[in-house]
Write an enzyme that holds these catalytic residues in place. Structure first.
Site, PDB file in Angstrom:
ATOM      1  N   SER A 188       0.835  -1.194   0.000  1.00 19.51           N
ATOM      2  CA  SER A 188       0.000   0.000   0.000  1.00 19.51           C
ATOM      3  C   SER A 188       0.868   1.242   0.000  1.00 19.51           C
ATOM      4  O   SER A 188       2.006   1.225   0.494  1.00 19.51           O
ATOM      5  CB  SER A 188      -0.898   0.026   1.232  1.00 19.51           C
ATOM      6  N   ASP A 189       0.353   2.326  -0.560  1.00 20.44           N
ATOM      7  CA  ASP A 189       0.951   3.619  -0.271  1.00 20.44           C
ATOM      8  C   ASP A 189       0.739   3.859   1.219  1.00 20.44           C
ATOM      9  O   ASP A 189      -0.101   3.228   1.868  1.00 20.44           O
ATOM     10  CB  ASP A 189       0.310   4.716  -1.117  1.00 20.44           C
ATOM     11  N   TRP A 190       1.504   4.787   1.780  1.00 21.83           N
ATOM     12  CA  TRP A 190       1.524   4.949   3.235  1.00 21.83           C
ATOM     13  C   TRP A 190       0.152   5.414   3.744  1.00 21.83           C
ATOM     14  O   TRP A 190      -0.323   6.480   3.386  1.00 21.83           O
ATOM     15  CB  TRP A 190       2.626   5.922   3.609  1.00 21.83           C
TER      16      TRP A 190
END
Length: 858
Positions: free
Chosen positions: A241-243
């Site tokens: 995932s992106d953060w």
């Protein structure tokens, strides 16, 4: 004719052997459900959990793509600052980019980094995109080929690349929540195309799922992850995932998302274990995720007894400087060169005026997660002075100040409070004032993510105090202050000057708190050489933290989410400076007295950064006025544009030369001097068109949470011929060198079986007086076709060099995909049989050669 989805190129990098795969499966089988699930959420901001039971060490990830920052977000961990992705794409030079990827792998290993969070291959759908500088191009083929080279260079050094952001993260406004509505053909032919080639040909080891949704599904839960990455492309790597992009337990776990970042908290953990126990998530899905993580670990050498065969090439400081200088010059685009004003004849120069706000304080990289802290930066002023030497007088004037914010304090004005030299003392204090730790710093920007350093208990820190002595280099009014989110107090010379609480506006992206935080300022008059003590205190008993979907204010420090804490603020300082009116007049006077005026203009961190989109393409402040006034005073005015993305240039026909320099990395000034003086040729060609106005450009503002990609297939130069399309000021592919070229002939087969690649030979002649480089571009078209298409689209390109008078043949490979379109009914790639036209030239707007080719059944 329709065929089902496949990759369009063979694998060129290592895949685990059957033996290794069996060993990975054996190690997977040794783990309990709890151990497996624990591995699937990060241990902290930048690392993954080790697991001794299977010989897995700690893995470290790091932001890119303009360098490898590592685990610290500050000046204590310097990183080579490479040219920004727009500059890399402007080279159109795959071997050069691959070599740069090898340099990044060396940097990563030096910082203990296993996984680089780069490259970004979202498209330049619109120049308003705040992260435009971090993406390669408006064209999917150029993006794909440069992206493959970048990935192969990084992974050839044993470091994983992470292609991002899959998919549709082409702008920043409401990026956490927007739903991008993208038609199926545009999605496949444009936005997914770079990812497809980087997965298929580049064999990238990791993919990052974006914040946004696409066609009704958040990307961390999207069926596209499994349908496209797994089923269509046979991707065997890891999807992270992106953060803070993962916000649900079961939907994201059932999707082909493998790793939630950062940690240690998140939507999986105990909740995912419970979901598996209750039968809501199949354990086989968890096993697949862990297997992919172990495969990534094996590839980067993080699993015991499975050695990686890749070894980064060693780069010392000198070789890094040489490579960055060469790469920057190769990406500079000479957009205008009236009467061949460039290159400059050094022997004919006695005085050069180097002017503009970016001349002495150049911008070498964009804002946000791409930020690194270079060991040095060569400004245009310093580079030109060094190249010209003592025999030429180089004068300098700022001209204008485009920033509206007071910058972070520079080291030159900061003295350590104990008198031991330059710098500041940062102290971490408990609620009762107990000193929990301290560090000496050499700048005014501070960021801590999840930790304040070894030995500092994060849950006990109530205040961070910055103490320094400001020394006035010149007499005048100095502006000091603090910027960030939360409560700030400042004292000057022992007297409190403010006690305020600063907050972001509702709905703001967290990165705005990093790049353009709210400020509180105070002015103080100082005599030359006078010193005064300044103390800035930031209370973090209640502070901002990142949660999974928002920026939350005033969370008690005992909250379980403290592991996600981000503390970021600045000590700000602005020395006295003249008004824009005064500085413009001074610049004009200097230009009038010079043989040539070099004006360096550009964007600022306030208008071009991750976290927000641009609302104007104009140069900020009064820079356009500065250029016009200088050009009136000196007919030999060369304008260097220091921006990562297109800006409007209303004065472009009024100046002698325009050189587009992008964000060119730490060797900016040296590379610029090389190009201006003809030591190196400006090698760049535009990876995206530069508009003449803002009329008709795609928007970035969602409506009711939806961002409609109504332009469909027709972004950038592909919009040519459409209603409302405006020819750009500088076309996609445009760029001048220091020689001239004649396009002599094109040879292509008259017929081609469908599904086959071909080569096109384009003969060109160097008709100038210097050795030069040319980027030969081939575009395809389908005149009279029944399938809706652009008039032309990039089908292939090749870089060639030749001596004066020499003829060379550019052999351009055109893949079968260039003749295909996505068949929405058949769910695969199809060919509209018939006659296509191939045209060749130096840009999308100048295509003097043409050949027809009949594409039919094999």
């Amino acid at each position: 004719m329709t065929r089902q989805p496949t990759t369009d190129a063979p694998s060129t990098s290592s895949t685990p052997s059957a033996t290794d795969e069996a060993e990975l499966a054996r190690r997977l089988g040794a783990l309990t459900l709890e151990q497996k699930v624990r591995l699937l959420t990060g241990a902290d901001f930048w690392s993954l959990h080790p697991e001794p039971a299977v010989g897995l060490r700690r893995l470290v990830v790091s932001d890119g793509p303009a360098g490898v920052r590592g685990e610290l977000w500050d000046e204590r961990s310097p990183s080579a600052n490479v040219p920004s992705p727009t500059a890399l794409a402007a080279t159109w030079d795959e071997p050069l980019v691959e070599r740069l990827g090898g340099l990044l792998a060396n940097e990563a290993r030096g910082k203990g980094v296993d996984v680089l969070l780069a490259p970004t291959v979202n498209l330049h759908r619109t120049p308003y995109g705040g992260r435009h500088f971090e993406c390669f191009s408006e064209d999917p083929l150029l993006t794909a080929r440069i992206g493959v080279a970048y990935v192969q260079g990084v992974q050839g050094g044993g470091v994983a690349a992470t292609v991002k952001h899959f998919v549709g993260n082409d702008s920043e406004t409401q990026r956490m929540t927007l739903d991008a509505r993208i038609g199926e053909r545009a999605l496949r032919e444009l936005y997914l195309a770079p990812f497809e080639r980087i997965v298929g040909e580049g064999r990238v080891w990791a993919v990052m799922a974006a914040y946004n949704g696409v066609n009704g599904h958040p990307m961390t839960e999207s069926p596209l992850l499994r349908q496209v990455l797994h089923d269509d492309w046979d991707f065997d790597g890891l999807v992270m995932s992106d953060w803070f992009a993962a916000r649900t337990t079961e939907p994201s776990a059932r999707a082909a998302l493998d790793l939630v970042m950062p940690g240690p908290i998140g939507p999986w953990g105990d909740a995912l274990v419970a979901a598996v126990r209750k039968g809501k998530v199949e354990e086989v899905l968890v096993d697949d995720k862990v297997l992919r993580l172990l495969r990534l670990a094996a590839r980067v050498g993080a699993l015991s007894d499975i050695p990686t065969t890749a070894t980064p090439l060693h780069h010392d400081a000198a070789s890094v400087a040489t490579r960055l200088r060469e790469t920057a010059a190769a990406g500079f685009v000479l957009a205008r060169n009236e009467d061949a004003q460039l290159p400059l004849d050094r022997a004919a120069l006695s005085r050069v005026a180097v002017l503009g706000p970016n001349a002495a304080a150049a911008r070498t990289l964009g804002g946000g997660s791409a930020t690194v802290f270079p060991p040095y930066t060569v400004s245009p002023l310093d580079g030109i002075r060094a190249a010209l030497g003592d025999g030429v007088e180089v004068t300098h004037g700022v001209g204008v100040t485009p920033q509206t914010r007071v910058p972070a304090a520079a080291l030159a004005h900061l003295r350590h409070p104990d008198g031991s030299g330059e710098g500041v003392e940062v102290s971490f204090l408990g609620e009762d004032g107990t000193l929990l730790g301290s560090e000496r710093r050499s700048g005014g920007a501070y960021t801590w993510m999840g930790s304040y350093g070894p030995g500092v208990p994060i849950g006990e820190v109530a205040r961070v105090e910055v103490r320094t002595v400001i020394r006035a280099t010149d007499a005048g009014r100095y502006t000091v202050g603090g910027s960030g989110i939360g409560r700030f107090r400042m004292s000057v010379a022992g007297v409190e000057v403010f006690d305020v609480r600063l907050q972001l506006p509702p709905g703001a992206d967290l990165v705005e708190g990093l790049m353009t935080p709210p400020q509180r300022l105070h002015t103080v008059d100082l005599a030359a050489g006078e010193e005064t003590e300044v103390v800035l205190t930031h209370d973090i008993l209640t502070h901002d933290i990142l949660t999974h979907d928002t920026v939350t204010h005033e969370v008690d420090s005992s909250d379980d989410a403290l592991g996600d804490a981000v503390t970021m603020f600045q000590l700000n300082l602005q020395p006295p400076h003249g008004s824009d009116d005064e500085e413009i007049e001074r610049a004009v006077a200097l230009a009038r007295e010079a043989d040539v005026a070099v004006v360096v203009v550009g964007t600022t961190e306030e208008v071009e950064s991750e976290g927000f989109d641009r609302d104007s393409l104009a140069l900020p402040g009064r820079q356009d006025e500065l250029v016009r006034r200088v050009a009136e005073a000196n007919l030999r005015t060369v304008v260097v544009v220091n921006s990562g993305a297109p800006v409007l240039l209303p004065w472009s026909e009024e100046v002698a030369a325009v050189l587009l320099a992008w964000f060119p990395g730490q060797e900016f000034g040296n590379a610029l001097a090389d190009v201006l003086l003809g030591v190196a040729e400006p090698g760049g060609r535009l990876p995206t068109g530069w508009p003449v106005s803002e009329e008709g450009l795609p928007a970035t503002e969602p409506v009711d949470g939806v961002l409609a990609y109504d332009e469909g297939l027709f972004i950038g130069y592909r919009g040519d011929g459409r209603t409302g399309w405006q020819p750009p000021r500088y076309a996609f592919g445009h760029g001048l060198g220091y020689t001239t070229w004649d396009y002599v002939s094109i040879e292509a087969p008259g017929e081609l079986p469908s599904g086959a690649d071909l080569t096109v030979d384009v003969r060109i002649r160097n008709s100038g007086t210097r050795h030069g480089k040319e980027v030969v571009q081939v575009y395809a078209g389908r005149p009279g076709g029944a399938v809706e298409r652009p008039l032309r689209w990039l089908a292939g390109f090749a870089v060639v060099e030749a001596a004066p008078g020499e003829e060379v043949v550019a052999t351009v490979t055109v893949a079968a995909r260039a003749f295909e379109h996505w068949d929405t009914e058949g769910g695969g790639w199809a060919v509209e049989l018939g006659t296509f036209t191939l045209v060749a030239g130096p840009s999308s707007a100048t295509l003097p050669l043409a050949a027809d080719i009949a594409v039919g059944n094999s």
